[in-house]
Write an enzyme that holds these catalytic residues in place. Structure first.
Site, PDB file in Angstrom:
ATOM      1  N   LYS A   1       1.011  -1.333  -0.101  1.00 13.51           N
ATOM      2  CA  LYS A   1       0.084   0.228   0.472  1.00 13.51           C
ATOM      3  C   LYS A   1       0.897   1.528  -0.446  1.00 13.51           C
ATOM      4  O   LYS A   1       1.227   1.705   1.413  1.00 13.51           O
ATOM      5  CB  LYS A   1      -1.653  -0.109   1.527  1.00 13.51           C
ATOM      6  CG  LYS A   1      -1.999   1.247   1.014  1.00 13.51           C
ATOM      7  CD  LYS A   1      -2.631   0.639   2.457  1.00 13.51           C
ATOM      8  CE  LYS A   1      -3.811   1.860   2.523  1.00 13.51           C
ATOM      9  NZ  LYS A   1      -3.558   3.314   2.008  1.00 13.51           N
TER      10      LYS A   1
ATOM     11  N   PHE B   1      -2.311  -1.086  -9.977  1.00 12.90           N
ATOM     12  CA  PHE B   1      -3.092  -2.128  -9.289  1.00 12.90           C
ATOM     13  C   PHE B   1      -4.662  -2.701 -10.071  1.00 12.90           C
ATOM     14  O   PHE B   1      -5.239  -3.292  -9.457  1.00 12.90           O
ATOM     15  CB  PHE B   1      -2.871  -1.870  -7.935  1.00 12.90           C
ATOM     16  CG  PHE B   1      -3.777  -0.186  -7.234  1.00 12.90           C
ATOM     17  CD1 PHE B   1      -5.341  -0.179  -7.237  1.00 12.90           C
ATOM     18  CD2 PHE B   1      -3.123   0.557  -6.379  1.00 12.90           C
ATOM     19  CE1 PHE B   1      -5.935   0.342  -7.368  1.00 12.90           C
ATOM     20  CE2 PHE B   1      -3.779   1.744  -6.186  1.00 12.90           C
ATOM     21  CZ  PHE B   1      -4.561   1.503  -6.465  1.00 12.90           C
TER      22      PHE B   1
HETATM   23  P1  ATP Z   1      -6.594   5.735   3.213  1.00 17.49           P
HETATM   24  O1  ATP Z   1      -6.992   6.777   3.459  1.00 17.49           O
HETATM   25  O2  ATP Z   1      -5.930   4.552   4.352  1.00 17.49           O
HETATM   26  O3  ATP Z   1      -5.265   6.130   1.850  1.00 17.49           O
HETATM   27  P2  ATP Z   1      -9.006   5.773   1.519  1.00 17.49           P
HETATM   28  O4  ATP Z   1     -10.135   5.615   2.303  1.00 17.49           O
HETATM   29  O5  ATP Z   1      -8.270   6.752   0.474  1.00 17.49           O
HETATM   30  O6  ATP Z   1      -7.494   4.858   2.426  1.00 17.49           O
HETATM   31  P3  ATP Z   1      -8.800   3.145   1.066  1.00 17.49           P
HETATM   32  O7  ATP Z   1      -9.047   2.601   0.101  1.00 17.49           O
HETATM   33  O8  ATP Z   1      -9.258   2.862   1.761  1.00 17.49           O
HETATM   34  O9  ATP Z   1      -9.011   4.524   0.878  1.00 17.49           O
HETATM   35  O10 ATP Z   1      -7.232   2.377   0.814  1.00 17.49           O
HETATM   36  C1  ATP Z   1      -6.371   2.488  -0.176  1.00 17.49           C
HETATM   37  C2  ATP Z   1      -5.834   3.835  -0.188  1.00 17.49           C
HETATM   38  O11 ATP Z   1      -4.579   3.432  -0.758  1.00 17.49           O
HETATM   39  C3  ATP Z   1      -7.034   3.691  -1.978  1.00 17.49           C
HETATM   40  O12 ATP Z   1      -7.308   4.858  -2.150  1.00 17.49           O
HETATM   41  C4  ATP Z   1      -4.767   4.431  -2.979  1.00 17.49           C
HETATM   42  O13 ATP Z   1      -4.718   5.607  -3.021  1.00 17.49           O
HETATM   43  C5  ATP Z   1      -3.684   3.515  -1.555  1.00 17.49           C
HETATM   44  N1  ATP Z   1      -3.243   2.389  -2.023  1.00 17.49           N
HETATM   45  C6  ATP Z   1      -1.537   2.571  -2.298  1.00 17.49           C
HETATM   46  N2  ATP Z   1      -1.286   0.862  -2.644  1.00 17.49           N
HETATM   47  C7  ATP Z   1      -2.361   0.336  -2.706  1.00 17.49           C
HETATM   48  C8  ATP Z   1      -2.976  -0.675  -3.779  1.00 17.49           C
HETATM   49  N3  ATP Z   1      -1.689  -1.363  -4.125  1.00 17.49           N
HETATM   50  N4  ATP Z   1      -4.067  -0.675  -3.937  1.00 17.49           N
HETATM   51  C9  ATP Z   1      -5.538  -0.645  -3.698  1.00 17.49           C
HETATM   52  N5  ATP Z   1      -4.608   0.501  -3.580  1.00 17.49           N
HETATM   53  C10 ATP Z   1      -3.506   1.570  -3.246  1.00 17.49           C
END
Ligand code: ATP
Length: 599
Positions: free
Chosen positions: A265, A355
């Site tokens: 991530k 991804f």
């Molecule tokens: P966070 O605040 O934890 O970044 P979020 O609410 O923006 O979360 P989530 O869907 O909870 O979004 O977490 C996924 C986020 O992580 C994605 O929006 C993306 O920006 C990031 N990310 C980084 N690497 C990856 C990956 N390999 N696959 C999916 N998302 C990824």
């Protein structure tokens, strides 16, 4: 040819909506309005009700600041600029000032009419208001400011005083009726299908094509069947799929059926890249067009995605050009510059880690399982040292998962994303679900994860903080009732520089009373439109008689609050509706209880 509709009809509805805080009442007013609207302008009515002229992703802005608006008022009313300014100061609202000045002008004009002068009023139609607003937004380049002023003045001249109030609020981005997308979707469903049940279909279409005006038009002209057929289109962003969170590798694997694909991530910025031939558009997580800030990323997509048309997703990450090491998210913020992009590209170079793949050459992949979507992605991606597939591993034991997580952290990532290998693991556009589960480093706080909260109000500071805010009132999002419920006051974690900037930063969002979509028992000194999202950490979640988050859910007569909250960073990539939900706070509370009980 349909009959037209007067703008004053819209204004009357706005006034009623402004007076209520009840979502059901707002919906009822909208239903009545939508039913009356001639079908060929339903899109315009929907945009105007959202305070817009087109969906956000188009990025068309009015480019009218308060000063320019005041010039237009002066021109329309014949009152001199100084007096307009005085009136704006006195009433604290450009819209109200215009309304007042116009009504005194109209009184004079009607006096003339009374005295025998010819006096004809031409009522403003919705089309005219909308079309003029579009022209104002589209006026660019040399002389644009004068064009904008004269277009706006021409509208105001023909406006009734109350109409002027709302035209100005719209153009200055301050309509603030408190109507959420969800309410509009409910109202569309009820108005045109007779039941709220159709909301689901409308919402799915909106996730694939986040353009409420367009969806309303299809619904009115082709019915719900037409809405069902709305497809993804290259160039139009799709609402992103989101991840749930769990605290332990065991829980994650159990949820995913014993195995998963885990990916790093990355701590960067999510982009959805739309490629059509040589044309590449990048959209952010909140569907803002960010193409102009990342010409280098666009070039990488252009050169390394081997498809004529494609929609792919990845994380843009700042890197150290000498070592190739990943750099923290904050560095990317330097790329959000209007000018000197070349220099910024050199100082803050980026890589992309891909991804997902949602569309390739005419084929919609969103209903295919992740394993297949990845195959497509691997097929069309020609890797280089600057654009790669997100680093991944197939995992089938908690130990492997933990090790992979440690490795991700060591390499500068935030944690890992665990993705389902099941055949039903489709791309859930706009949904936070358990097909993707994140496992994150917890910033050394006792909370299982950080939370993203929305600032809904503030308290003035004392002593050293006199003149700025002492604390911000923060809220979590409750999607069921579409309101923001308070969960803590954040005063620590800000640098002196941050603190100094707070009042100016929040200035555009200040409103004289609590916003209709905010639920709070605390009386803030200053209230905001829920707009700014911040990542916050804290020591623990406790029951609280003061905060309204999860009121009565865990315990009767109590809500949940975050103890010792600390500001970590702004999350400009999130809309207020993307904030941590009330349910997530409840889950974090329960998890924490389980852990204390166990150990
Ligand atoms: P966070 O605040 O934890 O970044 P979020 O609410 O923006 O979360 P989530 O869907 O909870 O979004 O977490 C996924 C986020 O992580 C994605 O929006 C993306 O920006 C990031 N990310 C980084 N690497 C990856 C990956 N390999 N696959 C999916 N998302 C990824």
């Amino acid at each position: 040819m349909w009959e037209s509709m007067e703008y004053s009809v819209l204004v009357d509805v706005y006034e009623k909506i402004e007076k209520t805080t009840k979502r059901t009442e707002m919906t009822a007013y909208l239903v009545m309005l939508f039913k009356k609207v001639p079908p060929d302008i339903i899109d315009k009515v929907v945009y105007l009700t959202q305070g817009k002229i087109c969906p956000d992703y188009v990025g068309l802005e009015f480019g009218v600041a308060e000063k320019l608006a005041m010039r237009a008022i002066a021109l329309a009313t014949g009152v001199n600029a100084r007096e307009v300014e005085r009136e704006v100061k006195r009433l604290g609202d450009v819209g109200l000032a215009a309304e007042r000045l116009l009504s005194s002008k109209k009184r004079t004009v009607s006096l003339f009419a009374f005295m025998g002068e010819e006096f004809k009023e031409r009522p403003l139609t919705i089309e005219r208001v909308y079309d003029t607003l579009v022209k104002i937004a589209k006026a660019t380049g040399e002389g644009a400011q004068d064009t904008k002023v004269s277009l706006l003045a021409s509208l105001l001249k023909d406006a009734k005083p109350k109409e002027a109030r709302y035209i100005l609020r719209t153009i200055l981005g301050r309509l603030r009726l408190g109507i959420a997308d969800m309410t509009i979707m409910d109202a569309l469903a009820i108005a045109f299908t007779g039941t709220k049940a159709a909301r689901e279909v409308i919402e799915r279409a909106y996730n694939l094509r986040p353009d409420m005006g367009y969806i309303a038009k299809v619904l009115v002209t082709e019915g719900l069947e037409g809405v069902k057929k709305i497809k993804i289109t290259v160039g139009v962003p799709i609402k992103p799929m989101l991840a749930e969170r769990l605290r332990t590798p065991e829980e994650i694997l159990r949820k995913l059926g014993g195995k998963c694909i885990a990916e790093y991530k990355y701590d960067g910025m999510r982009v959805q890249a739309h490629k059509s031939g040589n044309r590449v558009i990048l959209y952010s997580r909140r569907l803002e067009n960010v193409t102009q800030y990342f010409p280098d990323a666009c070039q990488l997509i252009r050169d390394h995605i081997k498809a004529k048309e494609a929609i792919v997703e990845g994380e843009v990450v700042a890197i150290d050009p000498d070592t190739g090491d990943l750099r923290p998210f904050q560095e990317l913020m330097h790329r959000r510059r209007k000018y000197e992009i070349e220099k910024a590209m050199e100082e803050y170079p980026v890589s992309i880690f891909m991804f997902d793949c949602l569309y390739v050459d005419g084929e919609d992949l969103t209903l295919k399982p992740y394993t297949e979507r990845r195959k497509y992605l691997m097929d069309i991606l020609e890797e280089s040292d600057r654009i790669k597939l997100a680093h991944y591993k197939l995992i089938s034991s908690p130990r492997e998962l933990e090790e992979f997580f440690e490795q991700a952290i060591a390499e500068g990532c935030e944690g890992i994303m665990c993705k389902s290998l099941m055949p039903n693991a489709v791309y859930q556009s706009g949904v936070r679900g358990f097909l993707w589960i994140k496992y994150k480093r917890d910033y050394k706080a006792e909370l299982a994860d950080t939370v993203d909260l929305v600032a809904v109000g503030a308290f003035w500071g004392k002593g050293k903080r006199a003149g700025t805010y002492g604390a911000l009132l923060m809220a979590a999002y409750d999607p069921e009732s579409d309101v923001f419920r308070t969960v803590c006051k954040v005063g620590s974690g800000f640098t002196d520089e941050d603190l100094e900037k707070l009042p100016k930063m929040f200035e555009p969002y200040i409103i004289p009373h609590k916003h209709p979509r905010v639920d709070s028992k605390l009386e803030a000194d200053i209230w905001f439109v829920p707009a700014i999202v911040m990542e916050v950490t804290g020591a623990e979640i406790t029951l609280s008689p003061l905060h309204t988050c999860a009121w009565g859910i865990v315990k009767e007569g109590a809500g949940l609050a975050i103890r010792f909250p600390r500001f970590l960073r702004y999350r400009p990539d999130k809309r207020p509706e993307d904030a941590t939900t009330v349910q997530e706070i409840v889950d974090l509370y329960k998890k924490q209880r389980k852990i204390t009980m166990r150990g």
